[in-house]
Design an enzyme around this catalytic site. Sequence first.
Site: not given
Length: 211
Positions: A45-46
């Site tokens: 996600c980062t």
Amino acid sequence: MMLRLGDVAPNFKAKTSEGEIDFYEYLGDSWGVLFSHPADYTPVCTTELGRTAALNNEFAKRNVKVMALSVDSVESHKGWISDINETQGVEVNFPIIADEDKSISEAYGMLHPNASTTFTVRSLFIIAPDKTVKLIISYPASTGRNFQEILRVIDSLQLTAYHSVATPADWKDGEDVVVAPAIKTEDIPAKFPKGFKEIKPYLRTTPQPNK
């Protein structure tokens, strides 16, 4: 009920990393991308949110506004954004929804019980200015999105919304497109003055009309 192509995207008010937002008001007359993440402070996600921020100019020139979502809190989002900016070399410039009660996730079918009963899968919705859903993609939690593909699909959706064409396999912006089957071959020259190629009576190609 799961959303389907052509359905009206549900409106909502939500707390986000940029304050409370009404989704329809946020979109205005723009196209929209709404996408979910399993949780904050997760590695894939980062990278995804960093990539979205890095592509800000690409979304802007296509008149697209983006909004992310996870079931974590605004406070969590703000701390995570600091990590994203640091590790990905960007400035996150779009809101992240705090869907703690999962009401938006449920309305958009982002919760897939056989994958996880508590976290959203990587759902992505492209929404037209008339607020209808034009594309739905769902990825498992372990697989990051291909953002070049998302931009490619936006290019196709915007082109085909305003011209009587379709885009063939692996098409990229600037390449030849397919003339819609509803157009008779004898009517093509008037509608597509750049010329056309008839490969089969049902398969006619023409240069991209808006280039």
